[in-house]
Design an enzyme around this catalytic site. Structure first.
Site, short mmCIF file in Angstrom:
data_model
loop_
_atom_site.label_atom_id
_atom_site.label_comp_id
_atom_site.label_asym_id
_atom_site.label_seq_id
_atom_site.Cartn_x
_atom_site.Cartn_y
_atom_site.Cartn_z
N SER A 1 0.65 -1.20 0.07
CA SER A 1 -0.14 0.08 0.10
C SER A 1 0.77 1.48 0.07
O SER A 1 0.26 2.17 -0.42
CB SER A 1 -0.91 -0.09 1.00
OG SER A 1 -0.31 -0.15 2.28
N ASP B 1 -4.28 7.81 7.68
CA ASP B 1 -4.94 6.92 8.18
C ASP B 1 -4.42 6.19 9.13
O ASP B 1 -3.22 6.10 9.44
CB ASP B 1 -5.88 6.33 7.22
CG ASP B 1 -5.06 5.00 6.54
OD1 ASP B 1 -3.84 4.92 6.71
OD2 ASP B 1 -5.82 4.23 5.41
N HIS C 1 -1.01 4.65 7.19
CA HIS C 1 -0.30 5.15 5.96
C HIS C 1 0.03 6.59 6.24
O HIS C 1 -0.89 7.53 6.86
CB HIS C 1 -1.32 5.02 4.93
CG HIS C 1 -1.70 3.52 4.63
ND1 HIS C 1 -2.88 3.13 5.10
CD2 HIS C 1 -0.82 2.53 4.17
CE1 HIS C 1 -2.84 1.71 4.62
NE2 HIS C 1 -1.68 1.25 4.09
#
Ligand SMILES: *[C@@H]1O[C@H](CO)[C@@H](O)[C@H](O)[C@H]1NC(C)=O
Ligand SMILES: *[C@@H]1O[C@H](CO)[C@@H](O)[C@H](O)[C@H]1NC(C)=O
Ligand SMILES: *[C@@H]1O[C@H](CO)[C@@H](O)[C@H](O)[C@H]1NC(C)=O
Ligand SMILES: *[C@@H]1O[C@H](CO)[C@@H](O)[C@H](O)[C@H]1NC(C)=O
Ligand SMILES: *[C@@H]1O[C@H](CO)[C@@H](O)[C@H](O)[C@H]1NC(C)=O
Length: 370
Positions: free
Chosen positions: A41, A332, A335
């Site tokens: 990610s 978030d 991240h």
């Protein structure tokens, strides 16, 4: 001498103008350096939008993307990712998700990264594009480039290209968060060897196809990242140090493996950036780096906003959102914010050897010996 391959290259050039990408006639330039991206990610620009997965592995809803793109692209951040900044510094256009329909243009590289992916097939199996599958996609791109450019030009492009990896984070948390017995059947040392064994196999395959310049982000202190911190057994606000210990073991093994690859493979050259240290420093001294908050996320629920509910689309509707993501290290629960990503990208690009070694990415991009 004009070859038929330079004709194809200039057809691509015309195509490039039509789709508004930088207008270099690739065949005439010896300094074109493509960027191929693999991983999780931290580098996924939206590949998971196009696979069958769950909302936990997707970020294609508001407020993701609110800062820069003004729409949710699938990136796990309020704005750009580290790889977006690297592309900019390398004077390349943004590299779109490999999986994006209509993406057939790979002269500038490709991005195969998938949120949740690990070096092990078992990590989030069935929900992600694992590293082996990312390699398979790369081989497909390699064969397309050979068809379009001819063997010689394609080889040149592949050997000058930079191959960036962010992998291992999801492998390092699986033994703590997954209840599959696979993750409990190895000692810590065996596990780390298996993760790095699988990563090495992928690097060797890319090397065989001509790849020479490899860049790595090591694994950050996951035990302190909001989403993992709140899952720590017991009720304390401390980092989950067992997780960090496995991460450190992994990061050490990674640096060893890269030294070995360098000594055993002619022309192999690499850069490793110490994400562990750069995240930890910002978490511990946020104000020194321009942040107001280094431990809690901007977007999420519960303590530290560590519940992965940003956007309210992952089963839990409740979440909080800060006003100014650039004041936060974490956007978030798992991240970095765009502001943090820009700082990490600068460290990868031009960092001094105490944080990015033995070369930084700028040096890899500028190397023209191949
Ligand atoms: C996606 O996965 C779900 C759950 O595994 C399955 O029920 C569904 O059929 C899959 N959809 C597609 C298009 O493959
Ligand atoms: C663990 O596995 C069991 C059986 O597969 C499942 O019912 C349960 O929800 C899982 N628990 C977690 C925390 O994933
Ligand atoms: C790669 O991982 C698999 C588990 O997914 C493991 O069985 C295998 O031994 C690993 N390969 C290497 C070279 O370590
Ligand atoms: C954990 O501690 C916090 C205060 O630090 C408290 O508000 C919360 O209720 C506690 N939770 C549990 C499950 O004990
Ligand atoms: C690395 O060196 C630079 C300049 O010499 C310094 O400013 C920075 O704090 C150092 N970083 C670390 C992690 O030691």
């Amino acid at each position: 001498m004009a070859s038929s391959s330079s004709f194809h290259l200039c057809v691509l050039f015309v195509y490039a103008i039509l789709v508004n990408v930088p207008t270099t006639c690739y065949g005439d330039h010896d300094h074109h350096v493509a960027l191929f991206v693999f991983g999780d990610s931290f580098f996924d620009p939206g590949n998971n939008n196009y696979i069958n997965t769950t909302a936990s592995a997707r970020a294609n809803f508001w407020p993701y993307g609110e800062t820069f793109f003004k729409y949710p692209t699938g990136r796990f951040s309020d704005g750009r990712l580290i790889t977006d900044f690297i592309a900019e510094y390398a004077k390349l256009p943004l590299i779109p998700p490999y999986k994006q329909p209509g993406n057939h243009h790979f002269i500038n590289g490709a991005n195969f990264a998938s949120a949740g992916a690990g070096a092990l097939v078992e990590t989030n199996q069935g929900l992600v594009i694992d590293l082996k599958t990312q390699l398979r996609y790369f081989k497909h791109v390699e064969s397309l480039l050979r068809q379009q450019l001819g063997d010689k030009e394609a080889k040149k492009l592949l050997s000058r290209a930079v191959y960036l990896f962010s992998i291992g984070s999801n492998d390092c948390v699986s033994p703590f968060l997954s209840n599959s017995s696979f993750f409990q059947s190895y000692s810590r040392e065996e596990y780390v060897e298996m993760v790095n064994g699988n990563l090495t196999a992928v690097i060797k395959e890319i090397y065989k196809k001509g790849g020479r310049k490899f860049g790595f982000l090591n694994v950050p202190p996951w035990g302190c990242i909001p989403t993992v911190r709140v899952l720590k057994p017991g009720n304390s606000s401390e980092c989950w140090e067992d997780v960090n210990a496995l991460v450190k073991l992994h990061n050490y093994a990674l640096s060893q493996v890269l030294q070995e690859l360098e000594s055993q493979h002619k022309g192999f050259i690499y850069s490793i950036s110490d994400f562990y240290t750069s995240v930890r420093e910002r978490m511990d001294n946020p104000s020194r780096y321009g942040f107001k908050e280094g431990k809690s996320a901007c977007c999420g629920g519960g303590p530290y906003r560590g519940m992965n509910s940003c956007g309210g689309k992952r089963g839990v509707k409740e979440y909080q959102l800060c006003h100014n993501p650039s004041e936060y290290l974490f956007f978030d629960s798992g991240h970095p914010s765009e502001m943090a990503n820009q700082q990490f990208a600068k460290l990868m690009w031009s960092g001094t050897p105490n944080i990015t070694w033995p070369y930084n990415l700028k040096a890899l991009f500028e190397l023209t010996q191949f």
